[in-house]
Design a protein around this motif. Structure first.
Motif, PDB file in Angstrom:
ATOM      1  N   LYS A   1       0.826  -1.200   0.000  1.00 23.36           N
ATOM      2  CA  LYS A   1       0.000   0.000   0.000  1.00 23.36           C
ATOM      3  C   LYS A   1       0.866   1.258   0.000  1.00 23.36           C
ATOM      4  N   LEU A   2       1.920   1.268   0.819  1.00 19.70           N
ATOM      5  CA  LEU A   2       2.802   2.432   0.877  1.00 19.70           C
ATOM      6  C   LEU A   2       3.580   2.627  -0.423  1.00 19.70           C
ATOM      7  N   LEU A   3       4.102   1.547  -0.975  1.00 18.61           N
ATOM      8  CA  LEU A   3       4.818   1.660  -2.246  1.00 18.61           C
ATOM      9  C   LEU A   3       3.894   2.139  -3.359  1.00 18.61           C
ATOM     10  N   ARG A   4       2.690   1.597  -3.371  1.00 23.27           N
ATOM     11  CA  ARG A   4       1.718   2.003  -4.393  1.00 23.27           C
ATOM     12  C   ARG A   4       1.382   3.489  -4.238  1.00 23.27           C
ATOM     13  N   PHE A   5       1.134   3.906  -3.009  1.00 21.48           N
ATOM     14  CA  PHE A   5       0.793   5.303  -2.744  1.00 21.48           C
ATOM     15  C   PHE A   5       1.955   6.228  -3.108  1.00 21.48           C
ATOM     16  N   SER A   6       3.191   5.808  -2.767  1.00 20.17           N
ATOM     17  CA  SER A   6       4.349   6.664  -3.040  1.00 20.17           C
ATOM     18  C   SER A   6       4.553   6.885  -4.534  1.00 20.17           C
ATOM     19  N   ARG A   7       4.053   5.965  -5.342  1.00 21.75           N
ATOM     20  CA  ARG A   7       4.173   6.101  -6.793  1.00 21.75           C
ATOM     21  C   ARG A   7       2.934   6.751  -7.420  1.00 21.75           C
ATOM     22  N   GLY A   8       1.932   6.994  -6.595  1.00 23.26           N
ATOM     23  CA  GLY A   8       0.706   7.606  -7.109  1.00 23.26           C
ATOM     24  C   GLY A   8      -0.139   6.648  -7.923  1.00 23.26           C
ATOM     25  N   TRP A   9       0.025   5.351  -7.677  1.00 23.75           N
ATOM     26  CA  TRP A   9      -0.706   4.335  -8.426  1.00 23.75           C
ATOM     27  C   TRP A   9      -2.000   3.972  -7.727  1.00 23.75           C
ATOM     28  N   SER A  10      -3.016   3.729  -8.505  1.00 25.98           N
ATOM     29  CA  SER A  10      -4.252   3.163  -7.982  1.00 25.98           C
ATOM     30  C   SER A  10      -4.084   1.650  -7.869  1.00 25.98           C
ATOM     31  N   GLN A  11      -5.013   1.012  -7.193  1.00 29.37           N
ATOM     32  CA  GLN A  11      -4.998  -0.451  -7.153  1.00 29.37           C
ATOM     33  C   GLN A  11      -5.148  -1.004  -8.563  1.00 29.37           C
ATOM     34  N   GLU A  12      -5.927  -0.343  -9.359  1.00 31.89           N
ATOM     35  CA  GLU A  12      -6.132  -0.768 -10.748  1.00 31.89           C
ATOM     36  C   GLU A  12      -4.814  -0.733 -11.532  1.00 31.89           C
ATOM     37  N   THR A  13      -4.039   0.327 -11.349  1.00 31.32           N
ATOM     38  CA  THR A  13      -2.758   0.451 -12.047  1.00 31.32           C
ATOM     39  C   THR A  13      -1.823  -0.679 -11.652  1.00 31.32           C
ATOM     40  N   LEU A  14      -1.678  -0.912 -10.342  1.00 26.25           N
ATOM     41  CA  LEU A  14      -0.812  -1.996  -9.881  1.00 26.25           C
ATOM     42  C   LEU A  14      -1.303  -3.337 -10.402  1.00 26.25           C
ATOM     43  N   ALA A  15      -2.609  -3.542 -10.366  1.00 23.23           N
ATOM     44  CA  ALA A  15      -3.181  -4.795 -10.855  1.00 23.23           C
ATOM     45  C   ALA A  15      -2.837  -5.014 -12.331  1.00 23.23           C
ATOM     46  N   GLU A  16      -2.963  -3.978 -13.132  1.00 26.41           N
ATOM     47  CA  GLU A  16      -2.644  -4.093 -14.561  1.00 26.41           C
ATOM     48  C   GLU A  16      -1.168  -4.414 -14.776  1.00 26.41           C
ATOM     49  N   LEU A  17      -0.297  -3.771 -14.009  1.00 22.39           N
ATOM     50  CA  LEU A  17       1.141  -4.021 -14.143  1.00 22.39           C
ATOM     51  C   LEU A  17       1.510  -5.452 -13.774  1.00 22.39           C
ATOM     52  N   CYS A  18       0.744  -6.031 -12.854  1.00 23.34           N
ATOM     53  CA  CYS A  18       1.023  -7.396 -12.387  1.00 23.34           C
ATOM     54  C   CYS A  18       0.225  -8.458 -13.133  1.00 23.34           C
ATOM     55  N   GLY A  19      -0.793  -8.041 -13.860  1.00 27.84           N
ATOM     56  CA  GLY A  19      -1.664  -8.998 -14.538  1.00 27.84           C
ATOM     57  C   GLY A  19      -2.708  -9.594 -13.609  1.00 27.84           C
ATOM     58  N   PHE A  20      -3.092  -8.832 -12.583  1.00 30.64           N
ATOM     59  CA  PHE A  20      -4.088  -9.279 -11.610  1.00 30.64           C
ATOM     60  C   PHE A  20      -5.372  -8.479 -11.774  1.00 30.64           C
ATOM     61  N   HIS A  21      -6.395  -8.894 -11.064  1.00 31.09           N
ATOM     62  CA  HIS A  21      -7.632  -8.131 -10.959  1.00 31.09           C
ATOM     63  C   HIS A  21      -7.490  -7.153  -9.796  1.00 31.09           C
ATOM     64  N   ARG A  22      -8.092  -5.996  -9.888  1.00 26.97           N
ATOM     65  CA  ARG A  22      -8.002  -4.985  -8.839  1.00 26.97           C
ATOM     66  C   ARG A  22      -8.427  -5.518  -7.480  1.00 26.97           C
ATOM     67  N   SER A  23      -9.451  -6.361  -7.455  1.00 29.51           N
ATOM     68  CA  SER A  23      -9.924  -6.883  -6.171  1.00 29.51           C
ATOM     69  C   SER A  23      -8.880  -7.774  -5.498  1.00 29.51           C
ATOM     70  N   TYR A  24      -8.020  -8.413  -6.292  1.00 30.42           N
ATOM     71  CA  TYR A  24      -6.947  -9.230  -5.721  1.00 30.42           C
ATOM     72  C   TYR A  24      -5.961  -8.337  -4.974  1.00 30.42           C
ATOM     73  N   ILE A  25      -5.605  -7.195  -5.574  1.00 32.11           N
ATOM     74  CA  ILE A  25      -4.718  -6.233  -4.915  1.00 32.11           C
ATOM     75  C   ILE A  25      -5.377  -5.713  -3.641  1.00 32.11           C
ATOM     76  N   ALA A  26      -6.655  -5.404  -3.707  1.00 36.70           N
ATOM     77  CA  ALA A  26      -7.372  -4.919  -2.523  1.00 36.70           C
ATOM     78  C   ALA A  26      -7.331  -5.957  -1.403  1.00 36.70           C
ATOM     79  N   ASN A  27      -7.499  -7.217  -1.753  1.00 32.20           N
ATOM     80  CA  ASN A  27      -7.470  -8.273  -0.744  1.00 32.20           C
ATOM     81  C   ASN A  27      -6.069  -8.495  -0.178  1.00 32.20           C
ATOM     82  N   ILE A  28      -5.042  -8.304  -0.981  1.00 39.22           N
ATOM     83  CA  ILE A  28      -3.671  -8.388  -0.472  1.00 39.22           C
ATOM     84  C   ILE A  28      -3.428  -7.247   0.508  1.00 39.22           C
TER      85      ILE A  28
END
Length: 97
Positions: A21-48
């Motif tokens: 969460k901190l790394l994502r926030f420090s980069r200004g990324w949404s959960q959706e952005t991180l999910a796309e970069l990893c090939g995951f669904h946004r809800s998976y990132i939210a659950n992590i």
């Protein structure tokens, strides 16, 4: 999340959740952005990030690659390590880019 649910989450999983969460926030990324970069669904990132998922080593590797950090960084309880660096790099790029 209830106290009982929090008690069931290991400290390592809590560290991972906070670090992502901190790394994502420090980069200004949404959960959706991180999910796309990893090939995951946004809800998976939210659950992590809420500590609900026990992340596989393969998925942990994909997350580390998206952040361009070693896997150990994601599990390190030192929250000062490289969290501030990307923002500093971003600000320098914006100022001198």
């Amino acid at each position: 999340m209830t106290n009982k649910e929090k008690a069931g989450i290991t400290s390592t999983r809590r560290i991972l959740a906070k670090k992502i969460k901190l790394l994502r926030f420090s980069r200004g990324w949404s959960q959706e952005t991180l999910a796309e970069l990893c090939g995951f669904h946004r809800s998976y990132i939210a659950n992590i990030e809420s500590g609900k998922h026990n992340v596989s080593l393969d998925n942990l590797e994909r997350i580390a690659e998206a952040f361009e950090v070693p896997i150990a960084e994601l599990l390190n309880p030192d929250f000062k390590m490289r969290i501030e660096e990307p923002m500093a790099v971003y600000l320098l790029d914006a100022a001198y880019g």
